[in-house]
Design a protein around this motif. Structure first.
Motif, PDB file in Angstrom:
ATOM      1  N   ASN A 230       8.240  -8.068   7.866  1.00 53.04           N
ATOM      2  CA  ASN A 230       9.553  -7.589   7.449  1.00 53.04           C
ATOM      3  C   ASN A 230      10.095  -6.560   8.438  1.00 53.04           C
ATOM      4  O   ASN A 230       9.335  -5.847   9.095  1.00 53.04           O
ATOM      5  N   ALA A 231      11.420  -6.514   8.526  1.00 51.35           N
ATOM      6  CA  ALA A 231      12.124  -5.502   9.318  1.00 51.35           C
ATOM      7  C   ALA A 231      11.775  -5.546  10.801  1.00 51.35           C
ATOM      8  O   ALA A 231      11.534  -4.524  11.431  1.00 51.35           O
TER       9      ALA A 231
ATOM     10  N   GLN B  25       2.107  -9.460   0.573  1.00 51.17           N
ATOM     11  CA  GLN B  25       2.227  -8.078   1.006  1.00 51.17           C
ATOM     12  C   GLN B  25       3.220  -8.014   2.182  1.00 51.17           C
ATOM     13  O   GLN B  25       2.876  -8.406   3.290  1.00 51.17           O
ATOM     14  N   PRO B  26       4.462  -7.573   1.927  1.00 51.01           N
ATOM     15  CA  PRO B  26       5.403  -7.397   3.035  1.00 51.01           C
ATOM     16  C   PRO B  26       4.931  -6.231   3.900  1.00 51.01           C
ATOM     17  O   PRO B  26       4.446  -5.223   3.388  1.00 51.01           O
ATOM     18  N   VAL B  27       5.080  -6.377   5.203  1.00 53.07           N
ATOM     19  CA  VAL B  27       4.588  -5.326   6.086  1.00 53.07           C
ATOM     20  C   VAL B  27       5.521  -5.165   7.274  1.00 53.07           C
ATOM     21  O   VAL B  27       6.022  -6.144   7.828  1.00 53.07           O
ATOM     22  N   ARG B  28       5.757  -3.921   7.646  1.00 59.43           N
ATOM     23  CA  ARG B  28       6.587  -3.616   8.806  1.00 59.43           C
ATOM     24  C   ARG B  28       5.749  -3.653  10.080  1.00 59.43           C
ATOM     25  O   ARG B  28       4.539  -3.419  10.033  1.00 59.43           O
ATOM     26  N   PRO B  29       6.390  -3.908  11.233  1.00 56.51           N
ATOM     27  CA  PRO B  29       5.640  -4.101  12.478  1.00 56.51           C
ATOM     28  C   PRO B  29       5.236  -2.814  13.194  1.00 56.51           C
ATOM     29  O   PRO B  29       5.650  -2.558  14.316  1.00 56.51           O
ATOM     30  N   SER B  30       4.446  -1.994  12.540  1.00 57.02           N
ATOM     31  CA  SER B  30       3.879  -0.807  13.200  1.00 57.02           C
ATOM     32  C   SER B  30       2.431  -0.684  12.761  1.00 57.02           C
ATOM     33  O   SER B  30       2.071  -1.088  11.645  1.00 57.02           O
TER      34      SER B  30
ATOM     35  N   GLN C 294       0.816  -1.209   0.000  1.00 57.41           N
ATOM     36  CA  GLN C 294       0.000   0.000   0.000  1.00 57.41           C
ATOM     37  C   GLN C 294       0.848   1.256   0.000  1.00 57.41           C
ATOM     38  O   GLN C 294       0.361   2.358  -0.208  1.00 57.41           O
ATOM     39  N   LYS C 295       2.176   1.096   0.230  1.00 63.82           N
ATOM     40  CA  LYS C 295       3.103   2.232   0.156  1.00 63.82           C
ATOM     41  C   LYS C 295       4.521   1.712   0.008  1.00 63.82           C
ATOM     42  O   LYS C 295       4.777   0.511   0.177  1.00 63.82           O
ATOM     43  N   GLY C 296       5.446   2.605  -0.310  1.00 62.98           N
ATOM     44  CA  GLY C 296       6.831   2.200  -0.488  1.00 62.98           C
ATOM     45  C   GLY C 296       7.534   1.940   0.831  1.00 62.98           C
ATOM     46  O   GLY C 296       7.062   2.335   1.896  1.00 62.98           O
ATOM     47  N   GLY C 297       8.668   1.234   0.758  1.00 58.56           N
ATOM     48  CA  GLY C 297       9.492   1.020   1.935  1.00 58.56           C
ATOM     49  C   GLY C 297       9.140  -0.196   2.763  1.00 58.56           C
ATOM     50  O   GLY C 297       9.727  -0.433   3.818  1.00 58.56           O
ATOM     51  N   GLY C 298       8.184  -0.998   2.304  1.00 62.25           N
ATOM     52  CA  GLY C 298       7.762  -2.154   3.084  1.00 62.25           C
ATOM     53  C   GLY C 298       8.610  -3.395   2.883  1.00 62.25           C
ATOM     54  O   GLY C 298       8.512  -4.343   3.650  1.00 62.25           O
ATOM     55  N   GLY C 299       9.428  -3.402   1.842  1.00 60.97           N
ATOM     56  CA  GLY C 299      10.273  -4.561   1.558  1.00 60.97           C
ATOM     57  C   GLY C 299       9.862  -5.313   0.308  1.00 60.97           C
ATOM     58  O   GLY C 299      10.326  -6.416   0.048  1.00 60.97           O
ATOM     59  N   LYS C 300       9.037  -4.675  -0.498  1.00 57.90           N
ATOM     60  CA  LYS C 300       8.508  -5.290  -1.714  1.00 57.90           C
ATOM     61  C   LYS C 300       9.630  -5.674  -2.689  1.00 57.90           C
ATOM     62  O   LYS C 300       9.726  -6.831  -3.120  1.00 57.90           O
ATOM     63  N   SER C 301      10.457  -4.721  -3.035  1.00 56.05           N
ATOM     64  CA  SER C 301      11.540  -4.981  -3.989  1.00 56.05           C
ATOM     65  C   SER C 301      12.586  -5.923  -3.404  1.00 56.05           C
ATOM     66  O   SER C 301      13.164  -6.743  -4.122  1.00 56.05           O
ATOM     67  N   THR C 302      12.829  -5.813  -2.111  1.00 55.51           N
ATOM     68  CA  THR C 302      13.784  -6.704  -1.444  1.00 55.51           C
ATOM     69  C   THR C 302      13.370  -8.152  -1.617  1.00 55.51           C
ATOM     70  O   THR C 302      14.188  -9.018  -1.965  1.00 55.51           O
ATOM     71  N   LEU C 303      12.089  -8.444  -1.400  1.00 54.87           N
ATOM     72  CA  LEU C 303      11.590  -9.812  -1.544  1.00 54.87           C
ATOM     73  C   LEU C 303      11.599 -10.244  -3.004  1.00 54.87           C
ATOM     74  O   LEU C 303      11.981 -11.376  -3.322  1.00 54.87           O
ATOM     75  N   ALA C 304      11.192  -9.361  -3.907  1.00 57.21           N
ATOM     76  CA  ALA C 304      11.141  -9.698  -5.332  1.00 57.21           C
ATOM     77  C   ALA C 304      12.526 -10.083  -5.851  1.00 57.21           C
ATOM     78  O   ALA C 304      12.679 -11.055  -6.601  1.00 57.21           O
ATOM     79  N   ARG C 305      13.542  -9.351  -5.442  1.00 53.10           N
ATOM     80  CA  ARG C 305      14.898  -9.635  -5.902  1.00 53.10           C
ATOM     81  C   ARG C 305      15.408 -10.960  -5.356  1.00 53.10           C
ATOM     82  O   ARG C 305      16.069 -11.724  -6.072  1.00 53.10           O
ATOM     83  N   CYS C 306      15.115 -11.227  -4.101  1.00 52.69           N
ATOM     84  CA  CYS C 306      15.543 -12.487  -3.493  1.00 52.69           C
ATOM     85  C   CYS C 306      14.896 -13.674  -4.205  1.00 52.69           C
ATOM     86  O   CYS C 306      15.567 -14.667  -4.532  1.00 52.69           O
TER      87      CYS C 306
END
Length: 220
Positions: free
Chosen positions: A151-152, A117-122, A22-34
């Motif tokens: 993620n994170a 959907q990668p998501v940060r813990p907040s 739903q927004k940038g910085g969640g780890g989307k590209s990090t997971l896609a590359r891995c």
């Protein structure tokens, strides 16, 4: 012409893994590359970068190529998801979605075998992420195709609390999570994936996550 037709009939549609946020910085590209790196070792894959303004995954793949890092990653950027991609001769399509949810996200979700959907813990990340999956579910996307990746995370307690919160929403949450690590950012700056980090424990975590994702696809 008849032979060509038979060959086309024998081609299986690629399995599509859509990584949305739903927004940038969640780890989307990090997971896609891995995923792209690990799957390329055994399969023919295409990493699709749908953020044509940032093109972070495409530029990452180019950094990798310029430094001769194997395996090379086939990455292409598009302004929108093209249904023709689902008829390609790849084994896997990995969709690195734009840094937002949109009407196009629903089209992607309908075509995908699995939506992560990668998501940060907040709560600022968790609540919007849950609402986005609720919206996809109401639009007809089966729940078993929707999965969260934590993620994170900074501690076991934080990971546990986040997992409990997400599970109450009724969606699948991967047992594997990713920690907040500077080394993950550093290796991606070098054209590597988080599965290629020099620290064995962190590398193993990333690779185990990829295995669990492939296993999840097999259950759908």
């Amino acid at each position: 012409m008849g032979i060509l037709k038979k060959e086309r009939i024998g081609i299986k549609a690629p399995k599509t893994i859509a990584i949305l946020s739903q927004k940038g910085g969640g780890g989307k590209s990090t997971l896609a590359r891995c995923l792209a790196v690990e799957l390329t070792k055994k399969h023919k894959i295409l990493l699709v970068d749908l953020d044509i303004q940032q093109k972070t995954s495409q530029e990452w793949a180019e950094r990798r190529k310029s430094q001769g890092i194997k395996p090379l990653i086939d990455c292409q950027s598009y302004p929108f998801f093209d249904q023709k991609l689902t008829k390609s001769n790849h084994n896997y399509l990995i969709i690195d979605g734009p840094a937002r949810m949109s009407k196009g996200s629903l089209e992607i979700a309908h075509s995908a075998n699995l939506i992560i959907q990668p998501v940060r813990p907040s709560l600022d990340d968790l609540n919007p992420a849950i609402r986005e999956f609720n919206g996809l579910f109401k639009a007809g996307i089966p729940k078993n195709k929707l999965a969260f990746l934590i993620n994170a995370v900074s501690s076991e307690a934080e990971e546990k609390a986040t997992r409990n919160y997400l599970q109450k929403a009724g969606y699948f949450v991967f047992a594997n999570s990713l920690p907040e690590k500077v080394s993950y950012r550093e290796v991606q700056n070098q054209g590597l994936s988080i599965g290629e980090v020099k620290y064995l424990r962190l590398s193993k975590q990333a690779k185990e996550l990829v295995k669990s994702i492939i296993k999840k696809i097999g259950t759908i």
